[in-house]
Scaffold this motif. Structure first.
Motif, PDB file in Angstrom:
ATOM      1  N   ALA A 264     -41.826 -69.978 -63.555  1.00 44.18           N
ATOM      2  CA  ALA A 264     -41.353 -69.036 -64.160  1.00 44.18           C
ATOM      3  C   ALA A 264     -40.414 -67.911 -63.215  1.00 44.18           C
ATOM      4  O   ALA A 264     -39.366 -67.506 -63.718  1.00 44.18           O
ATOM      5  CB  ALA A 264     -42.613 -68.150 -64.963  1.00 44.18           C
ATOM      6  N   GLY A 265     -40.849 -67.884 -62.058  1.00 45.39           N
ATOM      7  CA  GLY A 265     -40.091 -66.961 -61.210  1.00 45.39           C
ATOM      8  C   GLY A 265     -38.795 -67.575 -60.720  1.00 45.39           C
ATOM      9  O   GLY A 265     -37.728 -66.966 -60.664  1.00 45.39           O
ATOM     10  N   GLU A 266     -38.625 -68.969 -60.412  1.00 43.75           N
ATOM     11  CA  GLU A 266     -37.493 -69.747 -60.116  1.00 43.75           C
ATOM     12  C   GLU A 266     -36.492 -69.716 -61.410  1.00 43.75           C
ATOM     13  O   GLU A 266     -35.336 -69.353 -61.344  1.00 43.75           O
ATOM     14  CB  GLU A 266     -37.818 -71.099 -59.826  1.00 43.75           C
ATOM     15  CG  GLU A 266     -36.721 -71.717 -59.442  1.00 43.75           C
ATOM     16  CD  GLU A 266     -36.667 -73.257 -58.748  1.00 43.75           C
ATOM     17  OE1 GLU A 266     -35.678 -73.964 -58.419  1.00 43.75           O
ATOM     18  OE2 GLU A 266     -37.967 -73.449 -58.592  1.00 43.75           O
ATOM     19  N   LEU A 267     -37.014 -69.734 -62.551  1.00 43.26           N
ATOM     20  CA  LEU A 267     -36.268 -69.807 -63.668  1.00 43.26           C
ATOM     21  C   LEU A 267     -35.718 -68.383 -64.137  1.00 43.26           C
ATOM     22  O   LEU A 267     -34.361 -68.181 -64.456  1.00 43.26           O
ATOM     23  CB  LEU A 267     -36.919 -70.048 -65.007  1.00 43.26           C
ATOM     24  CG  LEU A 267     -36.414 -70.476 -66.498  1.00 43.26           C
ATOM     25  CD1 LEU A 267     -35.329 -71.678 -66.332  1.00 43.26           C
ATOM     26  CD2 LEU A 267     -37.558 -70.679 -67.248  1.00 43.26           C
ATOM     27  N   ALA A 268     -36.330 -67.274 -63.925  1.00 45.99           N
ATOM     28  CA  ALA A 268     -36.085 -65.838 -63.780  1.00 45.99           C
ATOM     29  C   ALA A 268     -34.881 -65.565 -63.073  1.00 45.99           C
ATOM     30  O   ALA A 268     -33.915 -65.026 -63.277  1.00 45.99           O
ATOM     31  CB  ALA A 268     -37.248 -64.925 -63.771  1.00 45.99           C
ATOM     32  N   GLN A 269     -34.967 -65.878 -61.770  1.00 45.37           N
ATOM     33  CA  GLN A 269     -33.774 -65.964 -60.695  1.00 45.37           C
ATOM     34  C   GLN A 269     -32.781 -66.370 -60.954  1.00 45.37           C
ATOM     35  O   GLN A 269     -31.823 -65.998 -60.731  1.00 45.37           O
ATOM     36  CB  GLN A 269     -34.833 -66.552 -59.423  1.00 45.37           C
ATOM     37  CG  GLN A 269     -33.706 -66.188 -58.227  1.00 45.37           C
ATOM     38  CD  GLN A 269     -33.512 -64.578 -57.816  1.00 45.37           C
ATOM     39  OE1 GLN A 269     -34.374 -64.116 -57.200  1.00 45.37           O
ATOM     40  NE2 GLN A 269     -32.493 -64.125 -58.091  1.00 45.37           N
ATOM     41  N   LEU A 270     -32.857 -67.713 -61.713  1.00 43.83           N
ATOM     42  CA  LEU A 270     -31.628 -68.477 -62.016  1.00 43.83           C
ATOM     43  C   LEU A 270     -30.924 -67.696 -63.208  1.00 43.83           C
ATOM     44  O   LEU A 270     -29.536 -67.338 -63.014  1.00 43.83           O
ATOM     45  CB  LEU A 270     -31.916 -69.830 -62.461  1.00 43.83           C
ATOM     46  CG  LEU A 270     -30.747 -70.730 -62.884  1.00 43.83           C
ATOM     47  CD1 LEU A 270     -30.022 -71.049 -61.633  1.00 43.83           C
ATOM     48  CD2 LEU A 270     -31.409 -72.009 -63.479  1.00 43.83           C
ATOM     49  N   TRP A 271     -31.344 -66.932 -64.006  1.00 49.09           N
ATOM     50  CA  TRP A 271     -30.984 -66.270 -64.985  1.00 49.09           C
ATOM     51  C   TRP A 271     -30.478 -65.045 -64.405  1.00 49.09           C
ATOM     52  O   TRP A 271     -29.061 -64.645 -64.897  1.00 49.09           O
ATOM     53  CB  TRP A 271     -31.950 -65.826 -66.142  1.00 49.09           C
ATOM     54  CG  TRP A 271     -32.562 -66.981 -66.985  1.00 49.09           C
ATOM     55  CD1 TRP A 271     -31.929 -68.321 -67.192  1.00 49.09           C
ATOM     56  CD2 TRP A 271     -33.704 -66.983 -67.697  1.00 49.09           C
ATOM     57  NE1 TRP A 271     -32.692 -69.001 -68.016  1.00 49.09           N
ATOM     58  CE2 TRP A 271     -33.843 -68.356 -68.349  1.00 49.09           C
ATOM     59  CE3 TRP A 271     -34.735 -66.257 -67.611  1.00 49.09           C
ATOM     60  CZ2 TRP A 271     -35.080 -68.654 -68.917  1.00 49.09           C
ATOM     61  CZ3 TRP A 271     -36.134 -66.549 -68.309  1.00 49.09           C
ATOM     62  CH2 TRP A 271     -36.031 -67.910 -69.105  1.00 49.09           C
ATOM     63  N   ALA A 272     -31.051 -64.446 -63.469  1.00 51.29           N
ATOM     64  CA  ALA A 272     -30.719 -63.165 -63.056  1.00 51.29           C
ATOM     65  C   ALA A 272     -29.272 -63.241 -62.058  1.00 51.29           C
ATOM     66  O   ALA A 272     -28.432 -62.416 -61.973  1.00 51.29           O
ATOM     67  CB  ALA A 272     -31.532 -62.613 -62.221  1.00 51.29           C
ATOM     68  N   ASP A 273     -29.304 -64.486 -61.553  1.00 46.12           N
ATOM     69  CA  ASP A 273     -28.102 -64.774 -60.669  1.00 46.12           C
ATOM     70  C   ASP A 273     -26.825 -65.069 -61.531  1.00 46.12           C
ATOM     71  O   ASP A 273     -25.593 -64.565 -61.068  1.00 46.12           O
ATOM     72  CB  ASP A 273     -28.101 -66.119 -59.951  1.00 46.12           C
ATOM     73  CG  ASP A 273     -29.385 -65.973 -58.620  1.00 46.12           C
ATOM     74  OD1 ASP A 273     -29.477 -64.909 -58.482  1.00 46.12           O
ATOM     75  OD2 ASP A 273     -29.781 -66.916 -58.152  1.00 46.12           O
ATOM     76  N   ARG A 274     -27.091 -65.541 -62.575  1.00 49.89           N
ATOM     77  CA  ARG A 274     -25.936 -65.762 -63.575  1.00 49.89           C
ATOM     78  C   ARG A 274     -25.569 -64.488 -64.118  1.00 49.89           C
ATOM     79  O   ARG A 274     -24.168 -64.310 -64.531  1.00 49.89           O
ATOM     80  CB  ARG A 274     -26.339 -66.630 -65.058  1.00 49.89           C
ATOM     81  CG  ARG A 274     -26.991 -67.958 -64.504  1.00 49.89           C
ATOM     82  CD  ARG A 274     -25.895 -69.229 -63.910  1.00 49.89           C
ATOM     83  NE  ARG A 274     -25.438 -68.679 -62.787  1.00 49.89           N
ATOM     84  CZ  ARG A 274     -26.108 -68.907 -61.508  1.00 49.89           C
ATOM     85  NH1 ARG A 274     -27.159 -69.422 -61.604  1.00 49.89           N
ATOM     86  NH2 ARG A 274     -25.571 -68.718 -60.306  1.00 49.89           N
ATOM     87  N   ALA A 275     -26.332 -63.654 -64.289  1.00 51.15           N
ATOM     88  CA  ALA A 275     -26.145 -62.038 -64.791  1.00 51.15           C
ATOM     89  C   ALA A 275     -25.238 -61.224 -63.917  1.00 51.15           C
ATOM     90  O   ALA A 275     -24.596 -60.519 -64.291  1.00 51.15           O
ATOM     91  CB  ALA A 275     -27.400 -61.646 -65.472  1.00 51.15           C
ATOM     92  N   GLY A 276     -25.647 -61.521 -62.527  1.00 51.23           N
ATOM     93  CA  GLY A 276     -24.946 -60.658 -61.596  1.00 51.23           C
ATOM     94  C   GLY A 276     -25.455 -59.404 -61.359  1.00 51.23           C
ATOM     95  O   GLY A 276     -24.707 -58.381 -61.152  1.00 51.23           O
ATOM     96  N   PHE A 277     -26.737 -59.137 -61.726  1.00 53.37           N
ATOM     97  CA  PHE A 277     -27.593 -58.059 -61.522  1.00 53.37           C
ATOM     98  C   PHE A 277     -26.560 -56.805 -62.413  1.00 53.37           C
ATOM     99  O   PHE A 277     -26.296 -55.702 -62.005  1.00 53.37           O
ATOM    100  CB  PHE A 277     -27.449 -57.301 -60.217  1.00 53.37           C
ATOM    101  CG  PHE A 277     -28.971 -56.469 -60.064  1.00 53.37           C
ATOM    102  CD1 PHE A 277     -30.138 -56.739 -60.174  1.00 53.37           C
ATOM    103  CD2 PHE A 277     -28.451 -55.260 -59.675  1.00 53.37           C
ATOM    104  CE1 PHE A 277     -31.028 -55.897 -60.026  1.00 53.37           C
ATOM    105  CE2 PHE A 277     -29.532 -53.856 -59.831  1.00 53.37           C
ATOM    106  CZ  PHE A 277     -30.874 -54.477 -59.935  1.00 53.37           C
ATOM    107  N   ARG A 278     -26.600 -57.112 -63.680  1.00 55.59           N
ATOM    108  CA  ARG A 278     -26.034 -56.179 -64.921  1.00 55.59           C
ATOM    109  C   ARG A 278     -26.836 -56.672 -65.900  1.00 55.59           C
ATOM    110  O   ARG A 278     -27.403 -57.669 -66.196  1.00 55.59           O
ATOM    111  CB  ARG A 278     -24.418 -56.438 -65.004  1.00 55.59           C
ATOM    112  CG  ARG A 278     -24.030 -57.516 -65.237  1.00 55.59           C
ATOM    113  CD  ARG A 278     -22.477 -57.654 -65.382  1.00 55.59           C
ATOM    114  NE  ARG A 278     -21.995 -59.106 -65.734  1.00 55.59           N
ATOM    115  CZ  ARG A 278     -21.023 -59.485 -66.667  1.00 55.59           C
ATOM    116  NH1 ARG A 278     -20.783 -58.213 -67.556  1.00 55.59           N
ATOM    117  NH2 ARG A 278     -20.873 -60.547 -66.800  1.00 55.59           N
TER     118      ARG A 278
END
Length: 490
Positions: A264-278
């Motif tokens: 779950a942590g790796e999946l969430a990190q992948l989504w966050a990277d795509r969002a660019g912390f916004r």
């Protein structure tokens, strides 16, 4: 003058009722800072509520000395807020003190900078009337201070998430209502649409967020497809799970396999990277039993996760729950601090009965029951008003084994005139022109040996009170509880 109240020690602030009004979150395992801590009442509560670190700071050396005796497991610092301790802290309190800052907005920003990402600043302050964005000079019983209007507070806090929780406890002499404000740092939102496949997630995300340039929509289906085609840097475990028998028709099964394997942590990190912390919207199925893991993973990355189907914000502590916590803390204080051997002030009034209609007086400090650590000087403060044939200028005297000294009242106390005569404007002309308030300091040795306080009028000495230290004595828990309840409920 005694400010904070403790069981058996009445101060000008009703501390237990204020504690209930603050509606603090659970402090278990959290780092707590009280700026302007006085004698440490709220630091003691943080210890009682299992905080992992408790720091109190105050510019008053003798308040800090008492706090250190009351709560030895906390760290107390004798300094002003011009120099703040090193953070971060999970909860910071600044209570009834903001108006003393030279730059109130700057102090708030400095405290917010000390907060952890998930931290909370609890601010207690008065708001001035008016609809303008301005500071309003307000006359109080003891001085004049600047207070913000609601619009001024809104401007100061526009860079934070904040809410006025409700009224705080009023204190004698308050010209304006006090409020409790909870303030947090802004975080990017992660709007989570995680329902079952074909439940309308994509339509909802487009309707709610489509066309908003500051909010990115992330499609879980599309991300999985890119992962299966070798895009992104992934762990070996994640890549193999997604690549095995992948198809757009079985994404729900792929998601379940990924989460069952603890990714779950790796999946969430992948989504966050795509969002660019916004701010971003997640359009991706997540089984119900794993949704909390996804939210926790995003929260650890600095996001504020919101599940669109319902409000997942941690609820505000209920009023009754907060009140119960305050009462439990009172019981705890009575039990724990009854065992502490600390000398207390004893004030024995001596004004003769036949003079009570001619002389009205009050001793603000020291008060009966006030703790003494033996290191501070004694502040003797209060007021006296004389009537009829005694209505004339007077001096105050103190007399005891340490010698004798006399003092002249120098403080104008409109609050006293309001109380004694109905209003300062209708008070006798003599008392409108002559100060009735007094304040002076004596060495600690005067209290240790005991001394008499009184008035000198026409060279006649009129005793008011004998002030000395009383030796600590054991008080039964049942007696403490009865005394504490009488004090708490008046």
């Amino acid at each position: 003058m005694q400010y904070q109240s403790f069981p058996g020690v009445k101060g000008s602030s009703t501390s237990l009722q204020k504690l209930a009004a603050l509606r603090l979150p659970s402090l278990t395992g959290k780092r707590f800072l009280d700026v302007g801590c006085n004698e440490g009442f709220f630091c003691g509560y943080a210890l009682f509520n299992c905080a992992s670190q408790v720091v109190g700071m105050d510019k008053s050396a003798h308040a800090i000395s008492k706090a250190s005796v009351r709560f030895p497991d906390a760290e107390f610092i004798n300094q002003s807020w011009d120099s703040l301790p090193t953070g971060p802290f999970d909860v910071i309190t600044l209570l009834s003190a903001l108006h003393y800052a030279e730059d109130q907005a700057e102090l708030i920003h400095k405290l917010m900078a000390l907060l952890a990402d998930n931290g909370l600043l609890v601010l207690e302050l008065s708001l001035a009337p008016g609809k303008q964005d301005e500071w309003v000079k307000v006359k109080r019983a003891i001085d004049e201070r600047y207070f913000p209007t609601r619009n001024k507070l809104n401007k100061i806090l526009q860079g934070y998430a904040w809410k006025v929780i409700g009224h705080s406890v009023m204190q004698a002499g308050d010209p304006q209502q006090r409020y409790v404000v909870h303030i947090r740092k802004f975080k990017p939102y992660a709007w989570l649409l995680m329902q079952e496949p074909a439940s309308g997630k994509s339509t909802i995300s487009r309707r709610m967020f489509g066309g908003k340039p500051d909010t990115k929509i992330i499609s879980g289906d599309h991300i999985y497809q890119q992962m299966s085609q070798g895009e992104f840097e992934l762990s070996h475990k994640m890549r193999n799970l997604v690549a095995a028998d992948f198809s757009t028709a079985t994404i729900d099964k792929t998601t379940l396999k990924v989460l069952e394997q603890g990714l779950a942590g790796e999946l969430a990190q992948l989504w966050a990277d795509r969002a660019g912390f916004r701010d971003f919207v997640l359009d991706s199925y997540v089984p119900a039993e794993y949704r909390q893991q996804i939210k926790a993973a995003l929260q650890s990355l600095g996001y504020f996760p919101v599940e669109v189907s319902w409000d997942d914000y941690t609820p505000l502590t209920k009023v009754q729950e907060s009140t119960n916590s305050a009462r439990q803390y009172e019981t705890y204080l009575k039990k724990e601090q009854s065992a502490l051997a600390c000398e207390c002030v004893r004030v024995s009034k001596q004004l003769k009965k036949e003079l009570k209609t001619l002389i009205q007086w009050h001793l603000d400090s020291p008060g009966s029951g006030k703790w003494c650590t033996g290191t501070e000087t004694i502040c003797v403060a209060g007021w006296a008003v004389t009537r009829d044939y005694l209505k004339t200028s007077y001096r105050l005297y103190v007399s005891g084994p340490e010698g004798e000294a006399q003092f002249t009242p120098e403080k104008t106390r409109t609050d006293v005139l309001d109380d004694v005569f109905g209003s300062a404007e209708t008070a006798p002309a003599f008392w409108q022109d002559h100060p009735c308030g007094f304040s002076f300091e004596l060495p600690a040795s005067w209290l240790e040996s005991g001394f008499e306080l009184g008035l000198v009028i026409h060279d006649a000495r009129i005793p008011l009170a004998h002030i000395a230290i009383s030796q600590p004595k054991a008080v039964s828990l049942s007696t403490q509880l009865v005394q504490g309840l009488k004090w708490l409920w008046g």
